[in-house]
Design an enzyme around this catalytic site. Structure first.
Site, PDB file in Angstrom:
ATOM      1  N   GLU A   1      62.114 -56.728 -89.492  1.00 42.79           N
ATOM      2  CA  GLU A   1      62.429 -55.820 -90.597  1.00 42.79           C
ATOM      3  C   GLU A   1      61.824 -56.323 -91.912  1.00 42.79           C
ATOM      4  O   GLU A   1      62.141 -55.820 -92.990  1.00 42.79           O
ATOM      5  CB  GLU A   1      63.946 -55.668 -90.737  1.00 42.79           C
TER       6      GLU A   1
ATOM      7  N   ASN B   1      60.999 -55.559 -81.873  1.00 41.05           N
ATOM      8  CA  ASN B   1      60.494 -54.256 -82.308  1.00 41.05           C
ATOM      9  C   ASN B   1      59.262 -54.384 -83.202  1.00 41.05           C
ATOM     10  O   ASN B   1      59.111 -55.371 -83.925  1.00 41.05           O
ATOM     11  CB  ASN B   1      61.585 -53.521 -83.078  1.00 41.05           C
TER      12      ASN B   1
ATOM     13  N   ASP C   1      63.657 -48.614 -82.705  1.00 42.38           N
ATOM     14  CA  ASP C   1      64.063 -50.022 -82.769  1.00 42.38           C
ATOM     15  C   ASP C   1      64.703 -50.478 -81.460  1.00 42.38           C
ATOM     16  O   ASP C   1      65.726 -51.160 -81.458  1.00 42.38           O
ATOM     17  CB  ASP C   1      65.036 -50.268 -83.943  1.00 42.38           C
TER      18      ASP C   1
END
Lengths: 622, 622
Positions: free
Chosen positions: B225, B309, B351
């Site tokens: 992220e 991810n 995700d």
């Protein structure tokens, strides 16, 4: 100097005249004394068979299984009449339930049980939890988080502790570190009122547990190390409005000293002593808060509490008796008017403070029935005081003392040893007890079945140097450099059973670390206490024999209690090391700074290896 | 589309064809499927009498009572051969001991036991404790506190967790959030080496538990992220020096793809797919860390792990398959060279990540002995994969799925449902599973006695919207607005027993909250798991019957384990709610901000009423 001989006997020259008991480290110890005391001791030892009450207080304890204030009753006995858990089966205790407080600072509070709900309060930020005892796993019924002033942490001398809440008339009432007293609906957690009593900008904070009597909530201030002007306030339980304020320094009218005031000793008599016993305006920043315990006698309709140390610590900056610091007050609860006062440690030389608990017991004393205060004081003497008059009947050392030579029972005056006085720029070594006293805030328990007082306390001495201190509002105002260390024997803690009639220790358990938890004693003749390395212990109330122990997740510095739910008895205690003694862990202090935590760190350098921090409830059952 | 029918069967149209068991909420559920699966199910059901192993893995578990890495063995089974605590006596478990971690953030680690010492690691700041099992109360033998970089907390997406340490060759080896791998002398706690592997200024952190194989420590990066470029690194166990780095995006030489690389599926074949499956230079900030589990097969001498991810979450910003995100790699441990790769979720739309555990089991599969990977993936499919070739033998849904229509076993490709795709500025509703997948990092356990895989997981759906995201090094790079909520049935968690041969759920236990703890299963045929409201539970490994539970002080999101000391078996688990799912409590997030914690807060608004925070070890014994 009648005090001197006794002090030396039971401290310097304490001798074993009893026998070691079969199990554990308990020793039957006593001190050779005068005939009366020996007779009393023999009388105690002669009791056999079923326990008999030594005071009429027994009749007050028809136990409903509730525990609605930290000391359980108004009298502060911390005695429970429950007997399901007793000295024949306590070894079968196991963990029934646990609950995390979600905090990592020192936990000094007692769990409170009222109406099938357990109420807990955390250290700052003083979150209150209500746990539902009727449901599996004791789920949270409600919680309440005040929106506290973070800056209040900066005026907390000794960790950000809270000593407990009370439940009264369907309300949960508690104090916050930032100086508010808050009442919540006990059923819903809804806020009823929130009253700001203390001012953090003046160094004031509140850490004590309030007591509610006859619709009034009594709250005292902390801040003796910040130059506060100490007080006790009464707040109306229903409206939250201030009813009265009694200051502990200044003119009589501020101290609520009026025509009813009849102190027993001459030293406490005179006009405006709260001004004249201080230099110039020093009384305005003289400390003398009230962060310990308030007890109440419904018959005499009087509250009793002790005031804290004068500030600054450096006594050369405040010649005089410094009234009314380190003093017991008896007051009318309705209007706060003082009835008597007794200054335990005039011109307090060593931060001996006066906040310790006054346990109210009626007892036979030398042939006549007396209404007494039993009080193990921070200065190291166990006081027996007539609670109607304020007369000291006995003041015998329960810890090692070399800074004073006893209490003169004629004048009421503590006898300081001049060469142990704290001096500016001069280190006085091996002062005993150290600043936290022979016993600090951690409350003792009294059993009407054994007639004994169970005293958790410490054995610390210190090196002490006076320093210049400059007052700046809201900042530390201490004026002393202190380094503490273990007293004689090397153990830092004790859990003792004291016979107030015989005026001697009946059995004594040495602990490596200061015993900073409160005591609990039950009609099952079991006494409970916790250690700073996390052991929660049960001992036989009569013999001190070790009966059971469990290692909790953090050091215990809180107040154990017991309750009954669904016909079953439970024992509860909060773990969570910290407080003044455990600040090195809770505050993450550097062990290399010996003077940190007002010198306590020097005595506790090994604590980080012996306990981690973390607040957690443990409930035990058979 | 062979996958489509199966997906629908076991998700949308899952039907009860078994019978409710006698106790608890367990249900024998299955799905109508093809003949082979029904046969397998019948075969499983027909097993009676003494348990028989379904794989040769049994022989690997002659149990020495130690537990030296979070998953216990190289194969990641979390199966213990200990039998003292079993399904006939587990109801007698009681709390043997507790220990506070002194922290209040989420605790995802497993306790580790080696040589009569228990080793614990806390969330950031990643303190390591060694508890002495030979002494009463399990005192701390030593502790080690790294001097960590506080700023690393700012690049932790989802609480500041740590998933465990390992003990190997007399060393304690662990990772710190700020990206270091540290080795300590297991006996003394003395630091042996400290190697900086990740760079927080690039958004890199490390939360995973290392695995040590043949003198190499495998460490993967977190930060999908934050626009990191994912990697797995190998560090020499003795010197702490970097041995090799395998990136998960970029040219083959950086990914350590060379002549040995033989992926099974065409979609994973081709040169420099780690560049060409991304737009322009996007692979340089494409995420694909490795913060989950590494397992090892000593026979094939291969390590297995999944990558995370791709970043940002907004898939429209990264057209292409985005290799090698959400991919299983098989690599030589000595030099890191890839042997095969299989991309589970190409062009990850939601995700779904790929970090879940690869449990290595040898098993009969349709008549022949196969070396398998058993893998409950975040995308909701339970994969059975030939671990030599990377061929997917089965991919059946174990959770509710509507975003994909199964896995095409011919092409290996996950079949996305186009109308569920995440779109810029457009809210797609009721996407199931939500971003944490049908199961996140929380590891399953495999019992060779039952042949079943015990899967702790969640049942969450979400509304999802793509957003523009701008890359600034070291700051969040997400590009999605997400709100999660409970999936069909309203329960947010499940603990399921999955039959990998029959390819169906054998029993299923619904939980109110996501089951974010790992699983443990023993030769006593007991499976253990924890709930986010603090219940630690034991169920019968064959039937799912509730056998025992205990409410710990905080929610459990960690990894239970078992060990033997002094001939006696113990069960241990760490409590301490937090992690991505519990960030609302551990991070004190505001429940009114539905998109907080990447949308997880919306699904957990009631958690603050159900669990307090606080890290605590619980050890149980008979």
């Amino acid at each position: 100097m009648p005090g001197r001989g006794r002090a030396r006997c039971a401290s310097h020259r304490r001798r074993l005249i009893g026998v070691a008991v079969a199990a554990g480290s308990a020793l039957l110890v006593s001190c050779k004394g005068d005939k009366e005391k020996d007779d009393a001791r023999v009388a105690l030892a002669a009791r056999t068979g079923p326990a008999t009450a030594t005071g009429d207080t027994t009749t007050k304890y028809a136990d409903d299984g509730q525990w609605v204030r930290p000391a359980k009753d108004f009298q502060g006995t911390r005695f429970s009449g429950l007997t399901e858990i007793n000295n024949t089966n306590v070894q079968n205790l196991h963990v029934f339930g646990t609950f995390s407080l979600g905090t990592t600072r020192g936990v000094e509070a007692a769990p409170i049980v009222a109406d099938n709900t357990m109420y807990l309060i955390t250290p700052f930020p003083n979150i209150v939890y209500a746990l539902d005892l009727t449901k599996e796993g004791m789920p949270t019924k409600w919680s309440f988080k005040p929106r506290p002033e973070n800056a209040s942490q900066g005026v907390a001398c000794c960790d950000v502790v809270n000593r407990g809440l009370v439940v009264d008339a369907g309300k949960v009432i508690f104090n916050t570190l930032d100086g508010r007293t808050i009442a919540l609906d006990a059923a819903t957690g809804k806020e009823l009122w929130d009253t700001q009593l203390a001012n953090i900008n003046l160094g004031e904070s509140v850490t004590m547990a309030p007591l509610v009597v006859k619709g009034k909530v009594f709250v005292g201030v902390s801040g003796g190390e910040f130059g506060v002007r100490g007080w006790l306030k009464a707040v109306d339980e229903n409206s939250g409005k201030l009813a009265w304020t009694a200051y502990h320094t200044g003119p009589d009218k501020d101290v609520l000293i009026g025509p009813d005031f009849k102190p027993f000793y001459k030293m406490d008599q005179g006009k405006d002593l709260g001004v004249s016993s201080w230099p110039a305006d020093q009384w305005k920043i003289g400390g003398a808060g009230a962060w310990g315990w308030v007890t109440y006698d419904p018959e005499l309709d009087l509250i009793y509490y002790g005031t804290a140390n004068p500030g600054p610590w450096n006594p050369e900056m405040r010649p005089g008796d410094n009234k009314w610091s380190s003093t017991i007050f008896a007051r009318h609860p309705d209007n706060g008017e003082a009835v008597w006062a007794y200054q335990l440690s005039p011109h307090d030389e060593h931060d001996y403070d006066g906040v310790n608990e006054n346990i109210l017991v009626d007892m036979d004393w030398k042939g006549s029935r007396r209404q007494l205060i039993l009080r193990p004081d921070r200065n190291g003497y166990f006081y027996v005081i007539d609670r109607k008059s304020g007369e000291v009947l006995s003041a015998e050392p329960f810890g090692f003392i070399n800074t004073t030579n006893g209490v003169d029972l004629t004048t009421g005056r503590l006898q300081y040893v001049p060469e142990k006085a704290t001096r500016l720029g001069q280190v006085t070594r091996y002062n005993c007890p150290a600043a936290p006293g022979a016993k600090d805030w951690q409350p003792a328990a009294y059993s009407p079945r054994t007639g004994l007082v169970y005293i958790p306390h410490q054995n610390l001495c210190e090196d002490e140097e006076g320093l210049e201190a400059n007052y700046i509002a809201g900042t530390p105002f201490v004026g002393a450099n202190v380094k503490m260390y273990a007293g004689p024997g090397g153990h830092r803690g004790l859990f003792d059973a004291w016979d107030p009639v015989g005026q001697h220790v009946v059995w004594s358990k040495q602990e490596d670390l200061p015993v900073w938890s409160g005591a609990l004693v039950t009609a099952g003749d079991v006494a409970f206490y916790g250690t700073m390395d996390g052991w929660f212990k049960a001992v036989d109330a009569r013999t001190g024999h070790d009966l059971w122990k469990f290692k909790t997740g953090s050091g215990i510095i809180s107040q154990p209690m017991t309750y009954r739910y669904g016909g079953k008895q439970y024992i509860a205690v909060l773990a969570g090391v910290g407080g003044w003694s455990g600040a090195i862990v809770a505050g993450g202090l550097d062990a290399r700074d010996s003077s940190a935590a007002l010198g306590f760190v020097n005595a506790m350098k090994d604590l980080p290896q012996k306990s981690t921090k973390g607040g957690m409830l443990y409930v035990f059952a058979l």
